[in-house]
Write a protein that holds these residues in place. Sequence first.
Motif, PDB file in Angstrom:
ATOM      1  N   PRO A   6       0.818  -1.224   0.000  1.00 42.71           N
ATOM      2  CA  PRO A   6       0.000   0.000   0.000  1.00 42.71           C
ATOM      3  C   PRO A   6       0.847   1.268   0.000  1.00 42.71           C
ATOM      4  N   VAL A   7       1.994   1.224   0.687  1.00 46.29           N
ATOM      5  CA  VAL A   7       2.900   2.377   0.693  1.00 46.29           C
ATOM      6  C   VAL A   7       3.439   2.627  -0.714  1.00 46.29           C
ATOM      7  N   ILE A   8       3.788   1.546  -1.421  1.00 49.88           N
ATOM      8  CA  ILE A   8       4.267   1.685  -2.801  1.00 49.88           C
ATOM      9  C   ILE A   8       3.183   2.296  -3.682  1.00 49.88           C
ATOM     10  N   ALA A   9       1.931   1.845  -3.496  1.00 51.61           N
ATOM     11  CA  ALA A   9       0.824   2.395  -4.284  1.00 51.61           C
ATOM     12  C   ALA A   9       0.656   3.886  -4.015  1.00 51.61           C
ATOM     13  N   ILE A  10       0.757   4.296  -2.758  1.00 56.42           N
ATOM     14  CA  ILE A  10       0.620   5.718  -2.408  1.00 56.42           C
ATOM     15  C   ILE A  10       1.757   6.531  -3.016  1.00 56.42           C
ATOM     16  N   ILE A  11       2.988   5.989  -2.947  1.00 54.30           N
ATOM     17  CA  ILE A  11       4.132   6.688  -3.545  1.00 54.30           C
ATOM     18  C   ILE A  11       3.920   6.873  -5.047  1.00 54.30           C
ATOM     19  N   GLY A  12       3.453   5.826  -5.725  1.00 59.09           N
ATOM     20  CA  GLY A  12       3.184   5.923  -7.156  1.00 59.09           C
ATOM     21  C   GLY A  12       2.123   6.962  -7.468  1.00 59.09           C
ATOM     22  N   LEU A  13       1.076   7.006  -6.632  1.00 60.72           N
ATOM     23  CA  LEU A  13       0.021   7.992  -6.845  1.00 60.72           C
ATOM     24  C   LEU A  13       0.543   9.414  -6.659  1.00 60.72           C
ATOM     25  N   LEU A  14       1.392   9.624  -5.644  1.00 55.96           N
ATOM     26  CA  LEU A  14       1.966  10.950  -5.409  1.00 55.96           C
ATOM     27  C   LEU A  14       2.866  11.371  -6.569  1.00 55.96           C
ATOM     28  N   ILE A  15       3.659  10.419  -7.096  1.00 53.77           N
ATOM     29  CA  ILE A  15       4.512  10.728  -8.259  1.00 53.77           C
ATOM     30  C   ILE A  15       3.645  11.137  -9.448  1.00 53.77           C
ATOM     31  N   SER A  16       2.552  10.397  -9.642  1.00 54.33           N
ATOM     32  CA  SER A  16       1.667  10.689 -10.773  1.00 54.33           C
ATOM     33  C   SER A  16       1.027  12.067 -10.626  1.00 54.33           C
ATOM     34  N   GLY A  18       2.130  14.609  -8.822  1.00 62.51           N
ATOM     35  CA  GLY A  18       3.172  15.626  -8.961  1.00 62.51           C
ATOM     36  C   GLY A  18       3.574  15.845 -10.397  1.00 62.51           C
ATOM     37  N   SER A  19       3.621  14.786 -11.183  1.00 57.32           N
ATOM     38  CA  SER A  19       4.012  14.926 -12.586  1.00 57.32           C
ATOM     39  C   SER A  19       2.937  15.621 -13.405  1.00 57.32           C
ATOM     40  N   VAL A  20       1.667  15.465 -13.003  1.00 58.64           N
ATOM     41  CA  VAL A  20       0.589  16.193 -13.687  1.00 58.64           C
ATOM     42  C   VAL A  20       0.737  17.686 -13.438  1.00 58.64           C
ATOM     43  N   ARG A  22       3.507  19.237 -12.735  1.00 58.25           N
ATOM     44  CA  ARG A  22       4.716  19.716 -13.415  1.00 58.25           C
ATOM     45  C   ARG A  22       4.656  19.467 -14.924  1.00 58.25           C
ATOM     46  N   LYS A  23       3.542  18.897 -15.395  1.00 57.05           N
ATOM     47  CA  LYS A  23       3.330  18.622 -16.817  1.00 57.05           C
ATOM     48  C   LYS A  23       4.460  17.756 -17.385  1.00 57.05           C
ATOM     49  N   SER A  24       4.670  16.620 -16.728  1.00 56.68           N
ATOM     50  CA  SER A  24       5.698  15.666 -17.157  1.00 56.68           C
ATOM     51  C   SER A  24       5.040  14.311 -17.448  1.00 56.68           C
ATOM     52  N   PRO A  25       4.656  14.050 -18.698  1.00 58.90           N
ATOM     53  CA  PRO A  25       3.957  12.795 -19.026  1.00 58.90           C
ATOM     54  C   PRO A  25       4.782  11.548 -18.689  1.00 58.90           C
ATOM     55  N   PHE A  26       6.102  11.629 -18.852  1.00 57.82           N
ATOM     56  CA  PHE A  26       6.927  10.448 -18.606  1.00 57.82           C
ATOM     57  C   PHE A  26       6.813  10.008 -17.146  1.00 57.82           C
ATOM     58  N   PHE A  27       6.968  10.950 -16.208  1.00 55.45           N
ATOM     59  CA  PHE A  27       6.895  10.590 -14.798  1.00 55.45           C
ATOM     60  C   PHE A  27       5.457  10.286 -14.361  1.00 55.45           C
ATOM     61  N   ASN A  28       4.488  10.852 -15.088  1.00 53.52           N
ATOM     62  CA  ASN A  28       3.100  10.451 -14.861  1.00 53.52           C
ATOM     63  C   ASN A  28       2.917   8.988 -15.231  1.00 53.52           C
ATOM     64  N   PHE A  29       3.515   8.603 -16.358  1.00 51.95           N
ATOM     65  CA  PHE A  29       3.507   7.202 -16.823  1.00 51.95           C
ATOM     66  C   PHE A  29       4.144   6.283 -15.776  1.00 51.95           C
ATOM     67  N   VAL A  30       5.326   6.645 -15.280  1.00 50.34           N
ATOM     68  CA  VAL A  30       6.030   5.839 -14.274  1.00 50.34           C
ATOM     69  C   VAL A  30       5.224   5.762 -12.981  1.00 50.34           C
TER      70      VAL A  30
END
Length: 267
Positions: A6-16, A18-20, A22-30
Amino acid sequence: MLKIYPVIAIIGLLISIGSVVRKSPFFNFVGLLIFIYGLLKSADYIMPALPAQVILMYMAMSVFCLFIYFSIQEETFKAFLEPMRAVLADDNKKFLRLIIVFVALPVFAGYLTYVKVKPTYDPPVSARIVHPEPPSQMDFKGKSMNVLGLENPLRKDTANFAKNVEDGKKIYYQHCFYCHGDDLDGKGHMAEAYNPIPLPFRGTDTIAQLPESFVFWRVAKGWRGLPAGSGPWNSSMPSFEDFLTEEEVWKVIMFIYESTGNKPRSW
């Protein structure tokens, strides 16, 4: 205990998220891929675990669908590729490029290779019988012996008891301690090479539950002639009737019992 997925899922959601911003599609993808993986693995806590093949299938579909989504518009696709282009081409990204090419990729390739070549052990189809039922009769060097009711004849020689135990000690350290351990604890320096590992003699859950006739049979015959209930993890125990006399087998059994403070079960 912290549940990591669940922590990994939350980290992934925060990255996504944040990338939105900052308008960074690549990091949104990751970030989305990390979120999906963490979500799939988190299902283990509320339902039966998903098979690895199912998770792999979902992740492959996610990669394919997200890649299509980010590549539909040309402007978005260029922004998606920009971080990869910058790492591979920009002079100010040389250090990062070296880390990826000479550290991250070799470590990842090595991990994948390790996962592919490491040995795996399938569990037995049925519960393994640690102490299989001995036969009622056995042959030792051509001599027929009744296992049921068999007793150690050397125990009646009380005058030479200490000498027989000392002889058994010498035999043990010539033949047995490599696997069963210097301290008779099943932790000999060759023990980890076998599956299953050798049994310890200390404690009350092995030889303390057995009559000496059973131990004689196991020492004499080793892996030979074990019943079906002992498979498929049979035994690595050699057949010591090929190396020891009947008297030597009884002596080493006496040493094992005396040195561990156990008493053999009687008939």
